[in-house]
Design a protein around this motif. Sequence first.
Motif, short mmCIF file in Angstrom:
data_model
loop_
_atom_site.label_atom_id
_atom_site.label_comp_id
_atom_site.label_asym_id
_atom_site.label_seq_id
_atom_site.Cartn_x
_atom_site.Cartn_y
_atom_site.Cartn_z
N PRO A 24 -7.18 3.54 11.19
CA PRO A 24 -6.01 3.53 10.29
C PRO A 24 -5.44 2.12 10.08
CG PRO A 24 -5.69 5.14 12.08
CD PRO A 24 -6.99 4.46 12.33
N GLU A 25 -5.49 1.33 11.14
CA GLU A 25 -4.92 -0.02 11.09
C GLU A 25 -5.63 -0.89 10.05
OE1 GLU A 25 -2.23 -1.09 12.54
OE2 GLU A 25 -2.45 -3.24 12.11
N ALA A 26 -6.94 -0.66 9.90
CA ALA A 26 -7.69 -1.48 8.94
C ALA A 26 -7.33 -1.11 7.51
CB ALA A 26 -9.19 -1.27 9.15
N VAL A 27 -6.93 0.16 7.29
CA VAL A 27 -6.58 0.60 5.93
C VAL A 27 -5.16 0.17 5.59
CG1 VAL A 27 -6.30 2.59 4.42
CG2 VAL A 27 -8.14 2.57 6.11
N LYS A 28 -4.25 0.42 6.51
CA LYS A 28 -2.84 0.09 6.28
C LYS A 28 -2.29 -0.63 7.50
CE LYS A 28 -0.50 3.41 3.28
NZ LYS A 28 0.31 4.64 3.26
N PRO A 29 -2.40 -1.95 7.54
CA PRO A 29 -1.94 -2.69 8.72
C PRO A 29 -0.48 -2.38 9.04
CG PRO A 29 -3.11 -4.14 7.19
CD PRO A 29 -2.94 -2.81 6.50
N GLY A 30 -0.21 -2.19 10.31
CA GLY A 30 1.17 -1.98 10.74
C GLY A 30 1.67 -0.55 10.60
N GLY B 73 -7.03 18.16 1.28
CA GLY B 73 -8.31 18.09 0.58
C GLY B 73 -8.20 18.14 -0.93
N SER B 74 -7.05 18.61 -1.44
CA SER B 74 -6.91 18.65 -2.90
C SER B 74 -5.97 17.56 -3.41
CB SER B 74 -6.46 20.03 -3.37
OG SER B 74 -5.48 20.57 -2.53
N ARG B 75 -5.63 16.60 -2.56
CA ARG B 75 -4.77 15.50 -3.03
C ARG B 75 -5.59 14.39 -3.66
NH1 ARG B 75 -1.06 14.60 2.05
NH2 ARG B 75 -0.17 16.69 2.26
N GLU B 76 -4.92 13.56 -4.41
CA GLU B 76 -5.62 12.50 -5.13
C GLU B 76 -5.91 11.28 -4.27
OE1 GLU B 76 -4.13 11.64 -8.98
OE2 GLU B 76 -4.00 13.76 -9.50
N THR B 77 -5.25 11.21 -3.10
CA THR B 77 -5.46 10.05 -2.24
C THR B 77 -5.48 10.47 -0.78
OG1 THR B 77 -3.11 9.66 -1.86
CG2 THR B 77 -4.08 8.59 -3.78
N VAL B 78 -5.96 9.58 0.06
CA VAL B 78 -5.74 9.69 1.50
C VAL B 78 -4.86 8.50 1.86
CG1 VAL B 78 -6.79 9.51 3.80
CG2 VAL B 78 -7.88 10.91 2.03
N ALA B 79 -3.76 8.78 2.56
CA ALA B 79 -2.81 7.75 2.96
C ALA B 79 -2.29 6.98 1.75
CB ALA B 79 -3.40 6.81 3.99
N SER B 80 -2.25 7.61 0.60
CA SER B 80 -1.71 7.11 -0.66
C SER B 80 -2.49 5.96 -1.29
CB SER B 80 -0.24 6.67 -0.53
OG SER B 80 -0.12 5.41 0.08
N ILE B 81 -3.50 5.44 -0.59
CA ILE B 81 -4.13 4.24 -1.12
C ILE B 81 -5.65 4.36 -1.25
CG2 ILE B 81 -4.43 2.94 1.07
CD1 ILE B 81 -2.86 1.54 -2.11
N LEU B 82 -6.27 5.26 -0.47
CA LEU B 82 -7.70 5.50 -0.63
C LEU B 82 -7.87 6.57 -1.70
CD1 LEU B 82 -8.69 5.62 3.16
CD2 LEU B 82 -8.90 3.68 1.61
N LEU B 83 -8.47 6.21 -2.84
CA LEU B 83 -8.53 7.14 -3.97
C LEU B 83 -9.65 8.16 -3.80
CD1 LEU B 83 -8.05 4.61 -6.91
CD2 LEU B 83 -6.31 5.92 -5.68
N ASN B 84 -9.29 9.44 -3.94
CA ASN B 84 -10.28 10.51 -3.88
C ASN B 84 -10.89 10.72 -5.25
OD1 ASN B 84 -9.50 10.81 -1.22
ND2 ASN B 84 -8.01 12.43 -1.70
N ASP B 85 -12.15 11.14 -5.29
CA ASP B 85 -12.83 11.25 -6.59
C ASP B 85 -12.51 12.55 -7.32
OD1 ASP B 85 -14.22 13.06 -5.12
OD2 ASP B 85 -16.19 12.14 -5.38
N PHE C 67 0.83 -1.22 0.00
CA PHE C 67 0.00 0.00 0.00
C PHE C 67 0.86 1.26 0.00
CE2 PHE C 67 -2.97 -2.84 2.61
CZ PHE C 67 -3.58 -3.32 1.46
N MET C 68 2.16 1.09 -0.16
CA MET C 68 3.06 2.24 -0.04
C MET C 68 3.24 2.91 -1.40
SD MET C 68 6.70 2.27 1.85
CE MET C 68 7.80 3.66 1.66
N GLU C 69 2.17 3.57 -1.83
CA GLU C 69 2.21 4.23 -3.14
C GLU C 69 2.51 5.71 -2.97
OE1 GLU C 69 -1.27 3.77 -5.52
OE2 GLU C 69 -0.89 1.64 -5.88
N PHE C 70 2.76 6.36 -4.08
CA PHE C 70 2.83 7.82 -4.09
C PHE C 70 2.50 8.30 -5.50
CE2 PHE C 70 7.03 8.26 -6.15
CZ PHE C 70 7.55 6.98 -5.94
N ARG C 71 2.34 9.60 -5.65
CA ARG C 71 2.02 10.15 -6.96
C ARG C 71 3.08 11.17 -7.33
NH1 ARG C 71 -1.24 6.93 -5.94
NH2 ARG C 71 -3.39 6.62 -6.59
#
Length: 350
Positions: free
Chosen positions: A314-320, A281-293, A220-224
Amino acid sequence: MMKQWQAVKRLLPLLAVFSLLLSGCGREDLSVLRPQGPVAEGQLDLIKLSISIMVVVLIVVFAIATYVLIKFRRKQGQNEVPEQVEGNIKLEVIWTAIPLVLVLVLAIPTIQKVFAYGENDWENKDALQVKVTSHQFWWEFEYPQYDNLKTAQELIIPVDKKIALELKTADVLHSFWVPSLAGKMDTNTEGSINYMTISTPNAGTYIGKCAELCGTSHGFMEFRVKAVDQASFDQWIEANKAPSILPEDTQLAEKFKTNCLSCHAVGDQGGFSGPNLTGIGSRETVASILLNDINGAKGSKPVKDNLVEWLSDPEAVKPGNKMPAPKDLGFSDEEIEQIADYLANYKLEY
Ligand SMILES: [Cu+2]
């Protein structure tokens, strides 16, 4: 004949499964096959060159093998042992020389590019310097030429400019990889810091990935990387200098300052052990993995919904991951909702 047909029939589902699996590899912004900058283009040329050489070798070898198999088959009534031969200088010279030439054809451009792309532009006055720091499981970008401005998850760059990257890690080994822009580069600890240069003539968003297994949420360690024109880039730099915006409710603002700004920054307040939240609020993701519309991406949701999802667990989205659950910090569901609302409206215009 019947038997062969049976075998083919058994292979069909396997082929279907493979094509299904491979169709998962089609994320357009995550492909080395659609290069968006000179480095990635050069690397794709090398891939094409080596594949072409391999295909030619394959065809020639298979053609010769097939020819020999047919031509020298044992014929009916042929019972004597064929003439036994050993060694043939002419043949041996040929099949040593040809591979040698092929290896040279492959080696010369490869070595050339290895040196060209290994060049360090950090001291190049025309390059934009960015210090990249990898964390379990997020990315931090710092701009030393702009008062050490720090951002997270999104690397904003101007098009048509050399971006000189200095790559290091804050914890374990990670690897910086933007398939459309360049090959992978490890992020090491102090003492063996890597440098690389990227650039792109095309405005757009290019997905990056951590390419070194680094823990539970490695995947889940993405970036843009967002390439914008120079004017928008300057505007983005300016927008970041604006004073902090805090939640309107003063009590909530205090609570946010004490509990969240110990790790996070907004504007000129807070710390940096967590991602900078300015303009989230103007980024494309939250925590790099939840995609904003924001760009209507597939599977995306409104920023606020993603923020609520992240802050609720947070743990459920990105464990650890290294962020404490806001609930454990004493935030109620209602306060989480309010914080999400506040952050979703914290935008940067550029
Ligand atoms: Cu990583």
